[in-house]
Motif scaffolding. Sequence first.
Motif, short mmCIF file in Angstrom:
data_model
loop_
_atom_site.label_atom_id
_atom_site.label_comp_id
_atom_site.label_asym_id
_atom_site.label_seq_id
_atom_site.Cartn_x
_atom_site.Cartn_y
_atom_site.Cartn_z
N GLY A 74 -20.74 21.34 48.18
CA GLY A 74 -21.89 21.82 48.93
C GLY A 74 -21.65 23.22 49.49
O GLY A 74 -20.63 23.85 49.23
N ILE A 75 -22.61 23.69 50.26
CA ILE A 75 -22.52 25.04 50.83
C ILE A 75 -21.39 25.10 51.85
O ILE A 75 -20.56 26.01 51.82
N CYS A 76 -21.32 24.12 52.73
CA CYS A 76 -20.27 24.11 53.75
C CYS A 76 -18.88 24.06 53.12
O CYS A 76 -17.98 24.78 53.54
N GLY A 77 -18.72 23.20 52.14
CA GLY A 77 -17.42 23.08 51.47
C GLY A 77 -17.01 24.35 50.75
O GLY A 77 -15.82 24.69 50.68
N GLN A 78 -18.00 25.07 50.21
CA GLN A 78 -17.69 26.33 49.54
C GLN A 78 -17.24 27.39 50.56
O GLN A 78 -16.33 28.17 50.29
N VAL A 79 -17.87 27.41 51.73
CA VAL A 79 -17.48 28.36 52.78
C VAL A 79 -16.08 28.06 53.29
O VAL A 79 -15.32 28.97 53.62
N ALA A 80 -15.71 26.77 53.31
CA ALA A 80 -14.36 26.40 53.74
C ALA A 80 -13.31 27.03 52.82
O ALA A 80 -12.20 27.33 53.25
#
Length: 151
Positions: A74-80
């Motif tokens: 997801g978007i959050c996981g990619q930012v991590a």
Amino acid sequence: MSFENLKPEVTQIIASENTSRDEKLLQICQLLQDNISYYNWVGFYFANHETKTLHLGPYVGAETDHTVIPFGKGICGQVAESNANFVVPDVAAQDNYIACSFTVKSEIVVPLFVKGQNIGQIDIDSHVIDPFTEADERFLEFVNEQVATLY
């Protein structure tokens, strides 16, 4: 209310005494949702670097099943993993997107750094397509700089 007018309110929440860190984060989420019309879900996720997962912290908006998100998902996981802001003008056009609700049309995620390490992020969903601008990014970076002082 403009971003410039919200900055002192964010600073005031951070500086408030006799308020727990989670209460301060929740107050910030509520402030943003109440004052920015297209911020429909506002929350924080925090990283567990050992398990490579993000864990939902304080938030306001619709309940979510996404309380734990693997890095890269997801978007959050990619930012991590990227350590970079991620603005999604239209979630329907995004391959690696975790659908939260059919009402969500766009998302912005800005990483939260403490002493150079990405410890989490602020995540905002909107029911509007493409509302986020560079001004949103700069403002959310300011919010996260203030939040970082709590750690």
